[in-house]
Design a protein around this motif. Structure first.
Motif, PDB file in Angstrom:
ATOM      1  N   GLU A  22       7.017 -78.985  -8.192  1.00  0.00           N
ATOM      2  CA  GLU A  22       5.611 -79.754  -8.239  1.00  0.00           C
ATOM      3  C   GLU A  22       4.976 -79.907  -6.634  1.00  0.00           C
ATOM      4  O   GLU A  22       6.160 -80.720  -5.999  1.00  0.00           O
TER       5      GLU A  22
ATOM      6  N   VAL B  60       3.029 -81.253  -4.084  1.00  0.00           N
ATOM      7  CA  VAL B  60       1.969 -82.044  -4.067  1.00  0.00           C
ATOM      8  C   VAL B  60       1.920 -82.835  -2.201  1.00  0.00           C
ATOM      9  O   VAL B  60       3.334 -82.443  -1.800  1.00  0.00           O
TER      10      VAL B  60
ATOM     11  N   GLY C 243      -2.358 -77.330   3.239  1.00  0.00           N
ATOM     12  CA  GLY C 243      -2.294 -76.322   2.576  1.00  0.00           C
ATOM     13  C   GLY C 243      -2.267 -74.927   2.596  1.00  0.00           C
ATOM     14  O   GLY C 243      -2.373 -74.553   1.444  1.00  0.00           O
TER      15      GLY C 243
ATOM     16  N   LEU D 219       0.448 -73.560  -9.038  1.00  0.00           N
ATOM     17  CA  LEU D 219       0.187 -75.713  -8.363  1.00  0.00           C
ATOM     18  C   LEU D 219      -0.085 -76.162  -9.721  1.00  0.00           C
ATOM     19  O   LEU D 219      -0.408 -77.488  -8.965  1.00  0.00           O
TER      20      LEU D 219
ATOM     21  N   VAL E 138      -5.872 -77.292  -8.876  1.00  0.00           N
ATOM     22  CA  VAL E 138      -5.897 -76.496  -7.571  1.00  0.00           C
ATOM     23  C   VAL E 138      -7.331 -76.539  -7.588  1.00  0.00           C
ATOM     24  O   VAL E 138      -8.676 -76.355  -8.142  1.00  0.00           O
TER      25      VAL E 138
ATOM     26  N   HIS F 202      -6.526 -77.190  -2.011  1.00  0.00           N
ATOM     27  CA  HIS F 202      -6.013 -78.784  -1.865  1.00  0.00           C
ATOM     28  C   HIS F 202      -5.925 -78.727  -3.458  1.00  0.00           C
ATOM     29  O   HIS F 202      -5.539 -77.737  -4.139  1.00  0.00           O
ATOM     30  N   ARG F 203      -4.545 -79.667  -4.144  1.00  0.00           N
ATOM     31  CA  ARG F 203      -4.275 -80.105  -5.122  1.00  0.00           C
ATOM     32  C   ARG F 203      -5.063 -80.742  -5.582  1.00  0.00           C
ATOM     33  O   ARG F 203      -5.924 -82.133  -5.341  1.00  0.00           O
TER      34      ARG F 203
END
Length: 475
Positions: free
Chosen positions: A219, A221, A236, A374, A377, A394-395
């Protein structure tokens, strides 16, 4: 998507004394330079030695001569003294960054009289712009400004081993040997300047065999401490590039790391100058077409050196369409944009346009590829007629959906006209009283910086469709 928590530490006891284990590690890996000593009635007696330019376990004539040789090779000009018992691997007293031979000799004689074994090693600066961490089979956890055990605190970065290796090669030009950690747990630190017994950029601190991880994914992050050091925008974009998505080539000028380059040339031979805060601050700092003096930008926009981590010189994209995409709270993918570079739309001064089906399909395809590795997003994109380029990533899923940008009720709703600009909105959000919400007047996209500002502030906000009775205009 892989789910992994913090890397676990093996409870297996060391088979050798601490200095013997370090000597064994040095047979295959680069380790911090050291000399070790055993206690005796006559004082400390040399045991192991790994110094650059010396034969393995070279025997010095005296303890003082060994300490002088270590000082001569220490990049920081200081050394550490670690004491331990023969029966237990845990350290006893630890003395950091001793600066003179006299201090070291006094410590060694005292500790030897107490029956302690000792290791004297070169001090390694963990705040030199490098990183330290742990490789566990196919996963890497790391952070700057810490020893490898820094991954035991929150704020570390986690990447699949192939991504971490490529990221380190891009940023530092070198990477730890990920293959050596297959089926193992390997503590490492990576440094901009050569270090250690073998004078290379990667030091290894501990090695343990470990059961291979099951086939799963890591994961990824951020924000984390490493993304804050290189800048949220840079991190990013780097993740998007590692995931195989088109990212315009960028030269990154960072405060703490030498300039590095990643991405794919766009062929336009134009660039954008983009400031990169430590964490996302929507629309606040300079993004401008053409080259601008990065040092002047940093001096003008970040006086205390805390807000902006990097400045990017990034290839321009021949932009037919530009915009952003977010996953809404309702599970829908919201794709918005306008013809051209999309600056006015992102600043909230232009309404989103009706996008061609081909553009929507291309952005949806990019979203699927990102989501596969991911999870949820949100990203800014530019379409050049053939491909969608990622210009910010960005997550996470947005809290917004429909006309509700930030959900929640308010005792009083205040109207803000978006044509007043982002700085006026930031100022209003900063002084808004508790229990107040915002109604945005104007053409606002859910994916614009206007929406980003109120989402980060967590102020209940709606796009104005009909004014409630308790609404008043903003000042």
């Amino acid at each position: 998507m892989i789910r992994s928590g913090n890397i676990a530490h093996s409870s297996e006891q060391a088979s050798f004394r601490k200095d013997a284990t370090l000597d064994k590690l040095a047979e295959h890996f680069n380790v911090a330079q050291f000399v070790s000593f055993a206690p005796s009635a006559a004082g400390p007696v040399q045991q192991y030695c790994r110094l650059a330019g010396c034969e393995p376990n070279y025997r010095f004539n005296t303890v003082g001569e060994a300490i002088e040789a270590l000082f001569a090779r220490s990049a920081e000009g200081t050394v550490n003294v670690r004491s331990f018992s023969e029966a237990a691997s845990q350290s006893r007293e630890f003395l950091y960054a001793l600066a003179s031979k006299g201090q070291v000799m006094e410590a060694l004689n005292r500790l030897s009289a107490e029956g302690s074994f000792t290791i004297v090693n070169e001090t390694v600066d963990v705040s030199d712009g490098g990183v330290s961490g742990v490789i566990l089979d196919t996963m890497v956890e790391f952070r700057p400004d810490a020893t490898p055990r820094g991954v035991e605190r929150k704020g570390f970065a986690t990447l699949p081993a192939p991504w971490a290796a490529r990221a380190f090669e891009i940023i530092y030009g070198v990477a730890p040997d990920m293959e050596e950690a297959r089926g193992a747990r390997l503590e490492f630190s990576l440094h901009p300047a050569p270090r250690g017994y073998k004078r290379s950029h990667v030091l290894y601190w501990e090695y343990e065999t470990y059961a291979a991880l099951p086939e799963t994914s890591v994961e990824v992050v951020w924000p984390n401490d490493f993304s804050r050091m290189i800048g949220d925008k840079v991190y990013g974009l780097l993740i998007a590039y590692l995931a195989g998505l088109p990212v315009p080539q960028a030269t990154v000028i960072n405060r703490r790391i030498a300039p590095f380059v990643f991405g794919t040339p766009t062929g336009t031979h134009e660039i954008w100058t983009r400031t990169c805060p430590t964490e996302q601050v929507p629309g606040k700092f300079t993004t401008a077409k053409g080259w601008q003096d990065p040092f002047k930008l940093l001096a003008t926009e970040d006086h205390d050196h805390r807000a902006i981590a990097s400045v990017l010189a990034q290839d321009a994209v021949a932009s037919n369409w530009s915009g952003a995409a977010i996953e809404g709270a309702d599970g829908r993918l919201y794709i918005e944009g306008t013809p051209g570079t999309g600056e006015e739309f992102m600043q909230g001064t232009a309404a989103p346009s009706l996008l061609p089906d081909s553009v929507i399909a291309a952005v949806e395809d990019v979203h699927r590829r990102l989501a596969d590795c991911l999870g949820s997003v949100r990203f800014e994109w530019v379409f050049d007629g053939n491909a969608v380029w990622i210009v910010q990533l960005h997550r996470g899923r947005s809290v917004s959906s429909g006309s509700v940008i930030v959900p929640g009720d308010a005792l009083h709703w205040q109207v803000f006209h978006v044509d007043a600009g982002l700085e006026a909105l930031r100022e209003l959000v900063g002084r808004l009283a508790a229990g107040h919400g915002l109604l945005l007047e104007g053409e606002v996209g859910l994916t614009s910086h206007v929406a980003d500002v109120v989402r980060k502030a967590r102020v209940p906000t709606r796009i104005n469709r009909a004014l409630p009775g308790n609404a008043t205009p903003s000042l």
